[in-house]
Design a protein around this motif. Structure first.
Motif, PDB file in Angstrom:
ATOM      1  N   PRO A 330       0.813  -1.227   0.000  1.00 54.43           N
ATOM      2  CA  PRO A 330       0.000   0.000   0.000  1.00 54.43           C
ATOM      3  C   PRO A 330       0.839   1.268   0.000  1.00 54.43           C
ATOM      4  CG  PRO A 330      -0.662  -1.464   1.797  1.00 54.43           C
ATOM      5  CD  PRO A 330       0.569  -2.063   1.178  1.00 54.43           C
ATOM      6  N   ASP A 331       2.101   1.154   0.418  1.00 54.88           N
ATOM      7  CA  ASP A 331       2.970   2.345   0.410  1.00 54.88           C
ATOM      8  C   ASP A 331       3.443   2.696  -1.000  1.00 54.88           C
ATOM      9  OD1 ASP A 331       2.737   2.185   3.111  1.00 54.88           O
ATOM     10  OD2 ASP A 331       4.820   1.613   3.509  1.00 54.88           O
ATOM     11  N   ALA A 332       3.299   1.762  -1.931  1.00 61.07           N
ATOM     12  CA  ALA A 332       3.835   1.994  -3.283  1.00 61.07           C
ATOM     13  C   ALA A 332       2.779   1.643  -4.331  1.00 61.07           C
ATOM     14  CB  ALA A 332       5.088   1.142  -3.486  1.00 61.07           C
ATOM     15  N   PRO A 333       1.712   2.437  -4.419  1.00 62.89           N
ATOM     16  CA  PRO A 333       0.642   2.105  -5.359  1.00 62.89           C
ATOM     17  C   PRO A 333       1.098   2.237  -6.818  1.00 62.89           C
ATOM     18  CG  PRO A 333       0.225   4.217  -4.309  1.00 62.89           C
ATOM     19  CD  PRO A 333       1.453   3.663  -3.660  1.00 62.89           C
ATOM     20  N   ARG A 334       0.537   1.373  -7.655  1.00 61.99           N
ATOM     21  CA  ARG A 334       0.959   1.327  -9.062  1.00 61.99           C
ATOM     22  C   ARG A 334       0.568   2.612  -9.806  1.00 61.99           C
ATOM     23  NH1 ARG A 334      -1.345  -3.576 -12.627  1.00 61.99           N
ATOM     24  NH2 ARG A 334      -3.181  -2.256 -12.790  1.00 61.99           N
TER      25      ARG A 334
END
Ligand code: F1P
Length: 344
Positions: A330-334
């Motif tokens: 969730p910290d690195a959404p696409r």
């Protein structure tokens, strides 16, 4: 070693009660720039993405609380189709909301508004030194809610708090204690059950239902599922869902209802009917007497619009836990950046 997936987002979600308290302490030292008798007959509220959904919520809260006509518009529409929203005789106040204060369309919407009308511009932002703050006449800053994460959680709820404060003024100590303590208790009691709900692989579609102001929050909950978990999610006003989207309700659907405080029986009925079609349901905002496994009760003592804020942290948990369950971070959404900056 890389951080655990969702570490920053999880910390930001859990920090909300404390950040709300600090935000309210800061706001109580200021005077609301929104004046019910300020001559403005209309309030236009704008933002992009999460902050557009927040604008939808804030418009309903302001219309009820101040008796002005309040309309929400995506900043991109105000910028690109200004004539559909504002004319030269407009007496509106513009309330522009942006976590970063740098989103191209939101800053551009202020410029477009200024070119048409002398109306007041107010900004709500986490960044008091941003382009939006500089362009506004009045700034309500919420710096305690700044985030590391791309996806908005505590910034969204804290900027919502600021909007509620602008309309309703300072909450008393009892309300601040009740709000922050209840938010903490809800996270303590419900983080684990919501996390196991998010791990239900039978669920392949998410529907979020909310009426009145809560529709904006239903849209935001939908966005959390899309941004963090990359899954199919939709948001409707409670009774709108029966008019077509109902075809999609089945055993693969989770329907989350954000119940209002006043007589939610018609809203409960929609959830009951969805369950009869095989859907799993979660009712957030039942009375304490109702309870049940898939019903999150809220205490009766906290009135709207403050009560609406209590709906948010668990919706954040649902999106984040679903992402982690699917092996996503969730910290690195696409495909997403914290700020969308477009070429001029
Ligand atoms: C708005 C926003 C976010 C979204 C995305 C890009 O930013 O659209 O809602 O999550 O990552 O930016 P802001 O104008 O509130 O800073």
């Amino acid at each position: 070693m890389p951080d655990r997936p969702g570490l920053a987002t999880g910390d930001e979600i859990r920090s909300q009660p404390e950040v709300w308290r600090r935000t309210l302490e800061r706001l109580r030292e200021q005077t609301s720039p929104l004046r019910p008798d300020g001559g403005s007959r209309r309030l236009l509220v704008t933002g992009c993405g999460s902050t557009h959904y927040l604008a939808m919520w804030a418009a309903r809260v302001a219309q009820r609380g101040l008796g002005v006509q309040a309309t929400a518009a995506p900043a991109s529409e105000l910028l690109l189709h200004t004539d559909s929203w504002i004319d030269d005789t407009d007496q509106s106040t513009l309330l522009a909301i942006s976590r970063s204060g740098e989103t191209t369309e939101t800053v551009g919407a202020v410029t477009a508004f200024r070119q048409r009308t002398p109306g007041q511009v107010i900004a709500i932002t986490c960044e008091p030194d941003s382009a939006l703050a500089r362009a506004a006449d009045e700034v309500v800053a919420v710096p305690d809610a700044r985030e590391r994460s791309v996806v908005q959680t505590r910034s969204f709820s804290s900027m919502a708090l600021a909007a509620a404060w602008m309309v309703h003024g300072d909450p008393n100590d009892e309300l601040v204690d009740g709000l922050t303590r209840t938010a903490s208790d809800l996270l303590d009691s419900w983080e684990a059950p919501i996390t196991s709900l998010a791990a239900d692989d039978a669920i392949r579609r998410f529907f979020f239902l909310g009426s009145d102001s809560r529709y904006g929050f239903a849209c935001e909950a939908m966005l959390k599922i899309k941004e963090m978990a990359l899954e199919h999610a939709e948001a409707y006003h409670f009774h709108e869902v029966r008019h077509g989207p109902w075809s999609l309700i089945d055993e693969a659907t989770l329907v989350v209802g954000l119940l209002g405080a006043d007589d939610p029986s018609a809203e409960r009925r929609v959830l009951d009917d969805a369950r009869a079609l095989g859907a799993r349901t979660l009712a957030v905002g039942t009375t304490e007497a109702e309870g049940g496994a898939d019903a999150v009760p809220l205490p009766a003592g906290i009135a709207e619009p403050w009560r609406d804020l209590l709906l948010l942290p668990l919706l954040h948990v649902l999106g984040s836990a679903r992402a982690v369950h699917r092996g996503l971070d969730p910290d690195a959404p696409r495909n997403l950046d914290a700020v969308v900056r477009l070429d001029p």
